[in-house]
Scaffold this active site. Structure first.
Site, PDB file in Angstrom:
ATOM      1  N   ASP A   1     -73.589  36.900  54.257  1.00 19.98           N
ATOM      2  CA  ASP A   1     -72.661  37.943  53.820  1.00 19.98           C
ATOM      3  C   ASP A   1     -72.645  39.047  54.886  1.00 19.98           C
ATOM      4  O   ASP A   1     -73.515  39.114  55.758  1.00 19.98           O
ATOM      5  CB  ASP A   1     -73.047  38.483  52.437  1.00 19.98           C
ATOM      6  CG  ASP A   1     -71.855  39.147  51.729  1.00 19.98           C
ATOM      7  OD1 ASP A   1     -70.856  39.454  52.409  1.00 19.98           O
ATOM      8  OD2 ASP A   1     -71.928  39.367  50.511  1.00 19.98           O
TER       9      ASP A   1
ATOM     10  N   GLU B   1     -67.752  46.192  44.612  1.00 19.65           N
ATOM     11  CA  GLU B   1     -69.183  46.042  44.912  1.00 19.65           C
ATOM     12  C   GLU B   1     -70.011  47.163  44.282  1.00 19.65           C
ATOM     13  O   GLU B   1     -69.738  47.588  43.162  1.00 19.65           O
ATOM     14  CB  GLU B   1     -69.382  45.932  46.426  1.00 19.65           C
ATOM     15  CG  GLU B   1     -68.653  44.701  46.996  1.00 19.65           C
ATOM     16  CD  GLU B   1     -69.013  44.391  48.422  1.00 19.65           C
ATOM     17  OE1 GLU B   1     -70.198  44.395  48.773  1.00 19.65           O
ATOM     18  OE2 GLU B   1     -68.083  44.103  49.219  1.00 19.65           O
TER      19      GLU B   1
END
Ligand code: BGC
Ligand code: BGC
Length: 752
Positions: free
Chosen positions: A326, A522
């Protein structure tokens, strides 16, 4: 499963022909662009092309082409293939893509060319690709993007509901169609690779990424891996085939407290039972890539976990695609800022094949090179990573068709795709309350619409829309919920809109409050404290309530919110989730053009303090997983008016009476409200209501605490509604499975 050879398929793709470049054309173009890049490279490539080397021969099996190409690559070229950079990192030096032989570029959330139009995306993509092709071996780059609810970085693209809404549809076939439509829009901008779907199993709604989850049980995300088939096609390399990514492996939705990027404290049995099944389903469908989760499992960062990535995913599950880290995920392994050669070695040795650097590619390349010279990373591991990446590039047909297929560019935001999105919105609406059958609304009704999300494309689309975090306002093209309502009614002049709720009066038949959360993505979306409505929404609701007009609430949110205290004021509640650009899918349900079919993909908390609350955990949610009403076939929309039996006579001097009202019923269940009134002279500190009810079981109860023993039902006050002043009333409500009681029970009420 992906096939091992893509040869016949890629050659027979007529729709890609416009994107295919004849070798001669490539050479002519390269001679114009490569001088500043790699003067000798262009010539070397020219001769390689002319020679027609085995890796360039689409008639050979992919495995053979990969072997041939690997045999020609230097260590630096192999390291380059393992490097992924954000487009902005190359802005100052675009030719570094060639100089460092970088294998992949990405757009992080909102990282868009200017102007942000489908055509300029395609031009940008082709520019990067031409640079990549200018290298001696001419290995195409692969470009990745987060198209997580449609091609959401592109202005004017169709924005589909976020995954939580798609989970509510329970319609895996629809999700596959959405995957395909998304792939068409993504293909039209050149992009080859989508960082989707998120197969997270969101176990705690405090998590800011809950809306990226199809649901809280492992089976919902597993079913919805159909999106992978939609994105990639049955095999890679077919029409508008885009490489899919199963993310984030593993346990991202299972962290303690729902903290983003946090630690999942779970036994291996729990991890396997809850979080692994969707990834197994994805591998079985031939997903091309897997992205590692930022989170940790029992204190170990997933990015450093050899057992999870290499043994479990690649070994036990047999994943043959490539693993990508990521965004700056490698940097986070040691907890200090930036990455070190040691972190790079740990990540690559754990099994990460491509690193989303995403900025300092020079340092990354030099760290990985030094890891190889020191022996910290073996050349066998480098070769394995390259084999996995190159296999996907060949299977996608990138070597034969490296440039944008512009025949798909006009699909971006097309009417067909918007119609599909509207259908998805309709199917994703979950009707949670419908007192007295207030819904569906009559098309002749005089409607007052209020709330911050009624006329706001940005709010109804949520995070990951045009920008990373998303934003309120007219951020892209689409139909707001208000516009949907206006076009649904017989005469749009019957609809009055006030964002703040000012101007409501008893002249209206109904007030529709469109409220909820504003966009986030997020960690910014983590909610550690209250999960209730904001002051803006509460102020609007107060005005609507004061008018006495029946209120229908449409909740636009990425997750369940703590609304138990407001629910009694609402006649109806529709969970709209984050529907995206096609707000008329919401009005289709409000006006009965579509009878709701959505079912909760997550349990709905009684209050924030109940989190986490999940199906099967023994807790009693406000609305259980799988709950969702419709307009009913046995109970027509015009439900008979609620019947109210005479109240019980209060025992002399004591406190309270209780009144049972049937608010809705359908085949197999019903909903009721019980109001508790203090008839005494002194304030109540608490209350207890009891009745008997045979042939029905309460499945969900709000604003009270339930005890059910056979046909004996006892409800005591919730912590917040025990105190009742003399003459005042409070109420609780519930839904039950079974047949509605007739005659209605007459509960007893005792002060406590
Ligand atoms: C997110 C990923 C995303 C990546 C690239 C990360 O911060 O966790 O889901 O794919 O950024 O934008
Ligand atoms: C990027 C996102 C990424 C995030 C990670 C942002 O700047 O745009 O794609 O997920 O950083 O922190």
């Amino acid at each position: 499963m992906p096939s091992t050879s893509s040869t016949s398929r890629t050659r027979s793709r007529p729709h890609h022909s416009r994107a295919a470049l004849a070798f001669g054309a490539v050479l002519a173009m390269l001679s114009l662009t490569t001088a500043a890049v790699h003067a000798s490279g262009a010539q070397a490539r020219g001769s390689a092309q002319a020679a027609g080397l085995p890796y360039q021969d689409p008639s050979l099996p992919v495995a053979q082409r990969v072997d041939d190409l690997l045999g020609r690559m230097s260590l630096d070229e192999k390291i380059g293939q393992m490097t992924q950079v954000d487009r902005t990192a190359l802005a100052a030096a675009p030719n570094d893509l060639a100089a460092y032989r970088i294998g992949s570029v990405l757009s992080g959330g909102g990282s868009a060319p200017s102007p942000n139009s489908a055509g300029s995306w395609a031009d940008m993509y082709d520019g990067f690709q031409r640079t990549a092709l200018s290298t001696p071996l001419g290995i195409p780059m692969i470009y990745g993007i987060d198209a997580v609810h449609g091609d959401n970085n592109v202005y004017g693209a169709t924005i589909f509901p976020h995954n939580i809404g798609l989970g509510a549809t329970r319609d895996a076939g629809l999700v596959q169609q959405i995957g395909h439509a998304t792939a068409e829009e993504v293909s039209g901008t050149g992009i080859d690779w989508d960082f989707a779907p998120c197969l997270c199993v969101a176990r705690n709604d405090r998590w800011g990424r809950t809306y990226e989850s199809f649901g809280e049980t492992p089976d919902l995300p597993s079913q919805m891996t159909s999106e992978i088939t939609g994105l990639q096609g049955e095999t890679l390399g077919g029409p508008a085939s885009v490489l899919a990514t199963a993310k984030h492996y593993i346990g991202d939705g299972g962290t303690d407290g729902g903290v983003n990027e946090g630690n999942a404290t779970l036994t291996e049995a729990e991890l396997r039972a809850i979080h692994l099944p969707p990834f197994k389903a994805a591998v079985d469908r031939g997903v091309g890539s897997v992205m590692v989760s930022y989170s940790s499992w029992n204190g170990v960062k997933d990015h450093a976990n050899h057992y999870l990535i290499t043994d479990l995913l690649k070994g036990e599950l047999g994943f043959s695609g490539f693993v990508v880290s990521d965004w700056a995920g490698v940097d986070k392994i040691d907890g200090a800022q930036g990455f070190t050669a040691a972190e790079v070695a740990t990540a690559v040795n754990a099994g990460i094949d491509m690193v989303m650097v995403p900025t300092d590619y020079k340092a990354f390349v030099s760290d990985l090179r030094s890891d190889v010279s020191s022996g910290a990373v073996s050349t066998a591991r480098i070769d394995d990573a390259n084999r996995r990446i190159l296999t996907k590039k060949f299977e996608l047909g990138l070597f034969e068709h490296p440039l944008t297929d512009r025949s798909y560019t006009s699909t971006v935001g097309s009417a067909d795709h918007r119609a599909l999105a509207r259908k998805a919105v309709r199917e994703s609406q979950v009707l949670l309350k419908n007192d007295g059958g207030v819904l569906p609304l009559a098309k002749s009704a005089k409607v007052f619409v209020a709330g911050k999300s009624a006329d706001d494309i940005g709010n109804q689309s949520g995070g990951w829309t045009i920008s990373w975090q998303g934003a309120s306002g007219a951020t892209t093209q689409g139909t707001t919920i208000l516009q949907g309502i206006r076009s649904a009614v017989n005469n749009s002049s019957q609809v009055t809109y006030s964002k703040t709720g000012d101007g409501i009066s008893s002249a209206y038949d109904v007030a529709v409050a469109v409220i909820g959360e504003t966009p986030y993505a997020e960690g910014q979306g983590d909610r550690t404290g209250s999960m209730g409505l904001d002051q803006t929404d509460l102020a609007v609701l107060a005005k609507l309530k004061a008018s006495g007009v029946p209120v229908v609430t449409v909740l636009v949110s990425g997750r369940p919110l703590d609304i138990a205290a407001q629910l009694p004021d609402w006649k109806a509640l529709v969970a709209a989730w984050l529907p995206g650009t096609e707000g008329n899918g919401v009005s289709d349900v409000l006006f009965g053009d579509y009878a709701p079919t959505g079912k909760l993909p997550v349990s709905w908390m009684q209050s924030a303090s109940q989190e986490p609350v999940n199906d099967g955990d023994g807790k009693t949610p406000l609305f259980p997983y799988g709950y969702g009403l419709t307009y009913g076939t046995t109970t027509p929309p015009t439900t008979p008016p609620p019947t109210t039996p005479p109240p019980t006579t209060p025992p002399a001097g004591s406190g309270c009476t209780a009144t049972f009202t049937l608010t809705n019923s359908w085949s197999g269940g019903f909903q009721a409200d019980v109001s508790v009134t203090n008839k005494g002279a002194s304030a109540l500190g608490g209350w207890k209501v009891a009745w008997t009810q045979s042939g029905a079981t309460i499945s969900s109860l709000w604003n009270g605490t339930l005890a059910q023993n056979g046909s004996a039902v006892t409800v005591t006050n919730a912590p917040y509604n025990g105190a009742v002043a003399p003459g005042a009333s409070v109420s609780f409500g519930f839904t039950a499975n079974g047949s509605a009681p007739s005659p209605l029970p007459v509960p007893t009420c005792t002060a406590s």
